[in-house]
Design an enzyme around this catalytic site. Structure first.
Site, mmCIF file in Angstrom:
data_model
loop_
_atom_site.group_PDB
_atom_site.id
_atom_site.type_symbol
_atom_site.label_atom_id
_atom_site.label_comp_id
_atom_site.label_asym_id
_atom_site.label_seq_id
_atom_site.Cartn_x
_atom_site.Cartn_y
_atom_site.Cartn_z
ATOM 1 N N ASP A 103 -6.223 4.193 0.959
ATOM 2 C CA ASP A 103 -5.920 2.764 1.012
ATOM 3 C C ASP A 103 -6.932 2.011 1.883
ATOM 4 O OD1 ASP A 103 -3.726 0.760 0.400
ATOM 5 O OD2 ASP A 103 -3.702 0.608 2.572
ATOM 6 N N GLU A 114 -12.656 22.439 2.028
ATOM 7 C CA GLU A 114 -12.169 23.768 2.445
ATOM 8 C C GLU A 114 -11.099 24.284 1.486
ATOM 9 O OE1 GLU A 114 -10.626 23.546 6.437
ATOM 10 O OE2 GLU A 114 -12.462 22.563 7.139
HETATM 11 C C1 GLC Z 1 -3.906 -1.845 -0.354
HETATM 12 C C2 GLC Z 1 -2.647 -1.635 -1.157
HETATM 13 C C3 GLC Z 1 -1.788 -2.836 -1.023
HETATM 14 C C4 GLC Z 1 -1.431 -3.017 0.447
HETATM 15 C C5 GLC Z 1 -2.678 -3.077 1.311
HETATM 16 C C6 GLC Z 1 -2.338 -2.888 2.764
HETATM 17 O O1 GLC Z 1 -4.676 -2.875 -0.855
HETATM 18 O O2 GLC Z 1 -2.973 -1.327 -2.471
HETATM 19 O O3 GLC Z 1 -0.631 -2.759 -1.799
HETATM 20 O O4 GLC Z 1 -0.698 -4.195 0.620
HETATM 21 O O5 GLC Z 1 -3.582 -2.059 0.983
HETATM 22 O O6 GLC Z 1 -1.981 -1.555 3.005
#
Ligand code: GLC
Length: 587
Positions: A228, A301
């Site tokens: 993310d 790994e």
């Molecule tokens: C990413 C996710 C989104 C979230 C953001 C903060 O963009 O896809 O849904 O709100 O990160 O974590």
């Protein structure tokens, strides 16, 4: 009746040199299906989807023919941002089930031959994470505070935020702390909601913790991680003010427009020279790459089959390619492709550049049209260009409404292009049913923090997160046994329920299933693309191995090239013509 005429080869030759995938590099050509757990299937009737619900429906995904699933977060979380605010990275939130439920899901998926990718949220934790609770209780300058980004404020008494950065969801990216007696203290950084404090990736403890989290899930048997906000972890030294470019979206990303495409094709807009941090001092800093080099070693790994996928809203594409260099991540989502408007020259241009730039670093290109953060693609393509909202802005009551029939037609055609391209494709749950965005969701039902934090100026992402329909005549359209649903489902979902489409060869579900099966049969994911020219103009046509893929974006019918049509996004008449907004595969 249109003339049947030949498509001619261009002289440019293949744009992606063939790279024969090793047997264990499944991800180079995989079709991955994104599950948004809270909206997929609810087994216990509380109106929120859960892990046992997913496990029960895995056979439907195996039947669709996908290679892997990616699960959005199911970890312990106060759900301030639908689980992207993690309070415990090693446990399942009771809302979704237990760790034993996860193990059962993983085993069930593996038995069906499906790989499982989980979400990793390293840019920030939840404010309920024990480390942040400790940091708030500790003194400025303490080791506890050093795991996050705390700073003194500016101005008299430190009453102004340390810099001018804005949260992606709206408002300042800084929140001021208060002591137990209410005395105002330092500020902490949150690029998203205040409940999502950013980690300090300069801290050795943070680095060690995430390597340990990776190992925790790798040891359980997961096949990879979707990372993310992968472009946000490192911030420019000194946290300088951000000179905001109003053309850019909240994450510093500007969609390719038709104007850019024309400039590019005229030679005036060649790939801009990438500069360090051009998207702002919080995005795409060079230091993020050191983190991913370390992670690649950890994942390595466990063999060549475990992968890292970057969610990085980075441009230009040459900067994005840095994330998938041989010693970093395996894949990165191609959001430039996702945001490509309905305009043939730019589509061709984005595909060419994506393949060339990824090829340069030996990585496969990914293709994606929808996910849990953007307006679903059939609804985007049902809007006139001028009406296009920024992707995460959403559509609501009072906004221009998409033309549903046009959007659905174009959505199916765009999907055939995506699945006909070499590389790996990501699908978002419900797109195989042709689901549109819920564009008339009552504003008082909205839960995305964007709506509140933007002072009700951006509706946000709830419209693409509505629970999906399984059975037309069941409570909550088969999503939940009690009829509960955390967001209301639009009436348009009923006719699109999976059971209604199941036996219909012209359904969107059948189209996706056939496309995935033919893609596998003709090894399109591992293929090489060669552009074709077509006399019709505003038509994009290419050859991938034995298959010709063609989409008609011209607004009028054009002749089909010779060959046998093996798949069409809509049934064709037998007159040798390809109607507007339709795509075909031929051999
Ligand atoms: C990413 C996710 C989104 C979230 C953001 C903060 O963009 O896809 O849904 O709100 O990160 O974590």
């Amino acid at each position: 009746m249109a003339d049947r005429s030949d498509a001619r080869r261009t002289v440019t030759g293949p744009v992606a040199a063939p790279r024969r995938p090793a047997a264990d590099e499944w991800w180079r050509h995989a079709v991955v299906y994104q599950i948004y757990p809270r909206s997929f299937a609810d087994s216990d009737g509380d109106g929120i989807g859960d892990l046992p619900g997913i496990t029960a429906h895995l056979p439907a995904l195996a039947d669709l023919g996908v290679d892997a699933i990616w699960l959005s977060p199911f970890y312990v979380s106060p759900q301030a941002d639908a689980g992207y605010d993690v309070a415990d990275y090693r446990r399942v939130d009771p809302l979704f089930g237990t760790l034993a439920d996860f193990d059962a899901l993983l085993a069930g998926a593996h038995e069906l031959g499906l790989k499982v990718i989980v979400d990793l949220v390293p840019n920030h934790s939840s404010s309920a994470h024990p480390w942040f609770v400790d940091a708030l209780a500790a003194a400025p300058g303490s080791p506890q505070r050093d795991r996050y980004i705390f700073r003194d404020g500016k101005g008299p008494g430190g009453s102004e935020p340390p810099n001018n950065w804005e949260s992606v969801f709206g408002g300042s990216a800084w929140t001021r702390t208060a002591g137990a007696d209410g005395t105002p203290g330092q500020w902490y950084l949150h690029l998203f909601a205040p409940e999502q404090p950013d980690f300090n990736w300069g801290s050795a403890e943070v680095q060690e913790e995430f390597e340990s989290v990776l190992r925790f899930w790798l040891d359980r048997g997961v096949d990879g991680f979707r990372v993310d906000v992968a472009h946000g972890l490192a911030k420019a030294p000194g946290l300088p003010d951000h000179h905001v470019d109003p053309r850019l979206g909240a994450m510093g990303f500007e969609p390719p427009t038709a104007k850019d495409a024309r400039a590019h094709l005229d030679g005036a807009g060649a790939e801009p020279t990438p500069t360090d941090g051009q998207m702002g001092p919080m995005w795409d800093q060079n230091e993020v790459h050191e983190i991913y080099r370390r992670w690649r070693k950890v994942v390595g790994e466990y063999g060549h089959e475990r992968i890292l996928v970057a969610e990085a809203w980075v441009q230009p594409l040459s900067r994005l390619a840095n994330y998938v260099r041989a010693d970093e991540m395996h894949q990165a989502f191609n959001f430039t492709f996702l945001e490509t408007p309905w305009y043939a020259p730019i589509l061709q241009d984005v595909v060419t550049r994506s393949l060339q730039l990824n090829n340069r670093v030996g990585a496969p290109t990914t293709w994606v049209l929808s996910n849990h953060d953007v307006v679903r693609h059939p609804s985007r393509f049902g809007l006139a260009d001028a009406e296009q909202p920024k992707p995460q802005q959403g559509i609501g009551l009072g906004d221009p409404q998409p033309d549903a029939a046009l959007g659905s037609k174009r959505g199916r055609a765009a999907t055939l292009v995506m699945l006909g391209l070499p590389g790996s494709a990501y699908l978002y749950q419900g797109e195989e049913l042709g689901l549109p965005e819920h564009t008339t969701l009552p504003d008082d039902a909205r839960q995305d923090p964007t709506w509140l934090r933007s002072q009700h100026t951006r509706r946000g992402r709830d419209g693409c997160r509505v629970p999906i329909p399984w059975v037309a005549d069941a409570p909550a359209l088969g999503f939940s046994p009690t009829g509960e649903s955390w967001l209301p489902q639009p009436e348009s979902f009923r006719a699109l329920a999976r059971d209604r489409q199941a036996g219909d060869p012209d359904s969107t579900l059948a189209l996706y299933r056939d496309a995935i099966a033919l893609r596998r049969h003709y090894a399109l994911g591992a293929g090489t693309l060669e552009w074709l020219t077509h006399p019709g103009g505003r038509v994009v046509a290419f050859r991938n191995g034995d298959v010709t893929v063609m989409i008609n974006m011209s607004g009028h019918e054009v002749p089909l090239p010779p060959g046998e049509v093996i798949l069409a996004s809509l049934p064709l008449k037998d007159d040798g013509a390809l109607p507007a907004d339709v795509a075909v595969w031929l051999v």
